[in-house]
Design a protein around this motif. Structure first.
Motif, short mmCIF file in Angstrom:
data_model
loop_
_atom_site.label_atom_id
_atom_site.label_comp_id
_atom_site.label_asym_id
_atom_site.label_seq_id
_atom_site.Cartn_x
_atom_site.Cartn_y
_atom_site.Cartn_z
N LEU A 120 0.41 12.95 -60.54
CA LEU A 120 2.06 12.82 -60.62
C LEU A 120 2.47 13.35 -61.22
CD1 LEU A 120 2.49 9.01 -61.99
CD2 LEU A 120 2.57 9.59 -60.43
N VAL A 121 3.61 13.86 -60.01
CA VAL A 121 4.29 15.18 -60.21
C VAL A 121 6.29 15.27 -60.67
CG1 VAL A 121 5.18 17.80 -59.15
CG2 VAL A 121 3.28 16.44 -59.16
N ASN A 122 6.48 15.03 -61.85
CA ASN A 122 7.68 14.93 -61.24
C ASN A 122 7.97 16.01 -62.66
OD1 ASN A 122 9.30 11.77 -60.20
ND2 ASN A 122 10.53 12.71 -61.77
N HIS A 123 10.31 15.67 -62.90
CA HIS A 123 9.95 15.92 -64.30
C HIS A 123 11.23 14.74 -64.71
CE1 HIS A 123 14.01 17.53 -66.18
NE2 HIS A 123 14.84 16.25 -66.53
N PHE A 124 10.74 15.08 -66.05
CA PHE A 124 10.17 14.35 -66.95
C PHE A 124 11.56 15.17 -68.33
CE2 PHE A 124 6.38 13.52 -65.44
CZ PHE A 124 6.38 12.25 -65.79
N SER A 125 12.60 13.98 -69.48
CA SER A 125 12.98 14.52 -69.50
C SER A 125 12.30 15.25 -71.12
CB SER A 125 13.86 13.56 -70.83
OG SER A 125 13.68 12.88 -71.30
N ALA A 126 13.76 16.47 -71.45
CA ALA A 126 13.08 16.70 -72.76
C ALA A 126 13.09 16.05 -74.29
CB ALA A 126 13.39 17.91 -73.00
N ASN A 127 12.85 16.09 -74.78
CA ASN A 127 13.54 15.73 -76.71
C ASN A 127 14.08 16.34 -76.89
OD1 ASN A 127 10.85 13.81 -75.96
ND2 ASN A 127 9.63 14.78 -77.09
N THR A 128 13.79 17.32 -77.51
CA THR A 128 15.10 18.49 -78.07
C THR A 128 15.39 19.29 -77.42
OG1 THR A 128 13.69 19.87 -78.97
CG2 THR A 128 13.85 17.67 -80.24
N GLY A 129 16.75 19.99 -77.58
CA GLY A 129 17.35 21.03 -77.19
C GLY A 129 17.70 21.21 -76.51
N PHE A 130 18.39 22.40 -75.73
CA PHE A 130 19.52 22.73 -74.48
C PHE A 130 19.28 21.91 -73.51
CE2 PHE A 130 21.79 24.27 -70.97
CZ PHE A 130 23.13 24.33 -71.15
N ARG A 131 18.33 21.34 -72.87
CA ARG A 131 17.68 20.81 -71.88
C ARG A 131 18.14 19.08 -71.76
NH1 ARG A 131 12.00 20.96 -69.85
NH2 ARG A 131 11.86 18.72 -69.37
N SER A 132 17.28 18.72 -73.44
CA SER A 132 17.86 17.17 -73.45
C SER A 132 19.50 17.18 -73.74
CB SER A 132 17.14 16.95 -74.67
OG SER A 132 17.32 16.15 -75.32
N THR A 133 19.71 18.08 -73.77
CA THR A 133 21.75 17.69 -73.80
C THR A 133 22.43 17.89 -72.80
OG1 THR A 133 21.50 19.24 -76.71
CG2 THR A 133 23.77 18.12 -75.07
N LEU A 134 21.61 18.38 -71.99
CA LEU A 134 22.08 18.83 -70.49
C LEU A 134 21.90 17.00 -69.47
CD1 LEU A 134 22.86 19.83 -68.18
CD2 LEU A 134 21.59 20.78 -67.65
N GLU A 135 20.21 16.92 -69.71
CA GLU A 135 20.28 15.64 -69.66
C GLU A 135 21.07 14.34 -70.01
OE1 GLU A 135 15.73 17.24 -68.95
OE2 GLU A 135 15.85 15.99 -70.33
N GLN A 136 21.22 14.66 -71.57
CA GLN A 136 21.88 13.32 -71.81
C GLN A 136 23.14 13.18 -70.60
OE1 GLN A 136 20.93 10.73 -74.05
NE2 GLN A 136 19.44 11.56 -74.32
N GLY A 137 23.75 13.93 -70.48
CA GLY A 137 25.24 13.59 -70.10
C GLY A 137 25.09 14.17 -68.76
N LEU B 268 23.69 11.17 -58.53
CA LEU B 268 22.26 12.70 -58.69
C LEU B 268 20.89 11.44 -57.42
CD1 LEU B 268 22.09 13.60 -61.65
CD2 LEU B 268 23.39 14.83 -60.11
N GLY B 269 21.20 10.47 -57.44
CA GLY B 269 20.02 9.89 -56.41
C GLY B 269 18.54 9.59 -57.51
N TRP B 270 18.73 10.77 -58.85
CA TRP B 270 17.47 10.28 -60.19
C TRP B 270 18.07 9.96 -61.04
CZ3 TRP B 270 17.11 14.68 -63.05
CH2 TRP B 270 18.13 15.75 -63.02
N ASN B 271 17.10 10.02 -61.69
CA ASN B 271 17.56 9.15 -63.48
C ASN B 271 16.91 10.60 -63.91
OD1 ASN B 271 17.53 8.75 -66.33
ND2 ASN B 271 16.27 7.28 -65.80
N PRO B 272 18.11 11.13 -64.55
CA PRO B 272 17.67 12.65 -65.06
C PRO B 272 17.40 12.67 -66.56
CG PRO B 272 20.11 12.66 -65.15
CD PRO B 272 19.44 11.24 -64.28
N GLU B 273 17.12 11.66 -67.55
CA GLU B 273 16.59 11.55 -68.51
C GLU B 273 15.81 10.48 -68.24
OE1 GLU B 273 18.65 9.43 -73.20
OE2 GLU B 273 18.21 8.65 -71.48
N PHE B 274 14.09 10.56 -68.09
CA PHE B 274 13.42 9.70 -67.98
C PHE B 274 11.70 10.62 -68.45
CE2 PHE B 274 9.69 8.46 -65.02
CZ PHE B 274 10.12 7.71 -64.80
#
Length: 193
Positions: free
Chosen positions: A128-145, A153-159
């Motif tokens: 599997l190759v995929n984007h998986f969400s971050a647990n902390t930090g700026f990226r996590s905040t962005l994914e939550q938003g 978007l056509g994909w789940n940014p929080e995964f």
């Protein structure tokens, strides 16, 4: 169908590293390979000739572009319209199954994971190759938003990775983060013989 005409133009750059890493892993193996979510077939020319490649995708428009890419490449067995959550292949059919950038775009990731595991031969490999969400930090905040815009978007940014690791019964052989910016992860699983 909407993305098919521009998919390569937009995504070939960002997805290159993950596709290259996955195919490099696969090219060290042998046998019959299923690429679930093959899309426009960006990765198809990268596979080594001894492998027998089957690609599936839900979009006929994407597959039309994939068929043009492969031309006379002899190791491409078939490119078929098929739902990765309802594969028509028998149990224990493929030596290798790969899903790149697909698991966060399907409506029922658990069903797809079960199907990928089902069609895999004992001793076989799932990548599997995929984007998986971050647990902390700026990226996590962005994914939550971005989460509330997932349907647009056509994909789940929080995964989170737990959506995969807790759902299949395959030992994880290796995991590596990939460019660009370590946004993507490759996971390689082995089905017990």
């Amino acid at each position: 169908a909407r993305w098919a005409p521009v998919y390569d133009l937009i995504f070939s750059g960002p997805l290159y590293w993950g596709q290259r890493a996955a195919v490099n892993h696969i090219n060290t193996l042998q046998g019959n390979v299923l690429e679930a979510g093959v899309g426009t077939g960006i990765s198809l020319p990268l596979y080594a000739d001894p492998l027998n490649i089957t690609g599936i995708d839900l979009s006929e428009d994407m597959l039309k572009r994939a068929r043009k890419k492969v031309g006379l490449k002899r190791n491409i067995q078939e490119l078929r319209v098929m739902d990765a959550g309802d594969l028509s292949y028998p149990d224990n059919h493929f030596d290798v199954v790969v899903a790149m950038y697909m698991i966060t775009v399907v409506p029922d990731p658990n069903k797809v994971l079960r199907e990928l595991e089902r069609v895999m031969k004992p001793g076989g490999t799932v990548i599997l190759v995929n984007h998986f969400s971050a647990n902390t930090g700026f990226r996590s905040t962005l994914e939550q938003g971005l989460k509330r815009f997932g349907h647009r978007l056509g994909w789940n940014p929080e995964f989170p990775k737990s959506r995969v690791l807790g759902r299949i019964h395959l030992p994880l052989e290796c995991e590596e983060t990939l460019p660009p910016f370590k946004l993507f992860t490759l996971m390689r699983f082995r089905k017990p013989a």
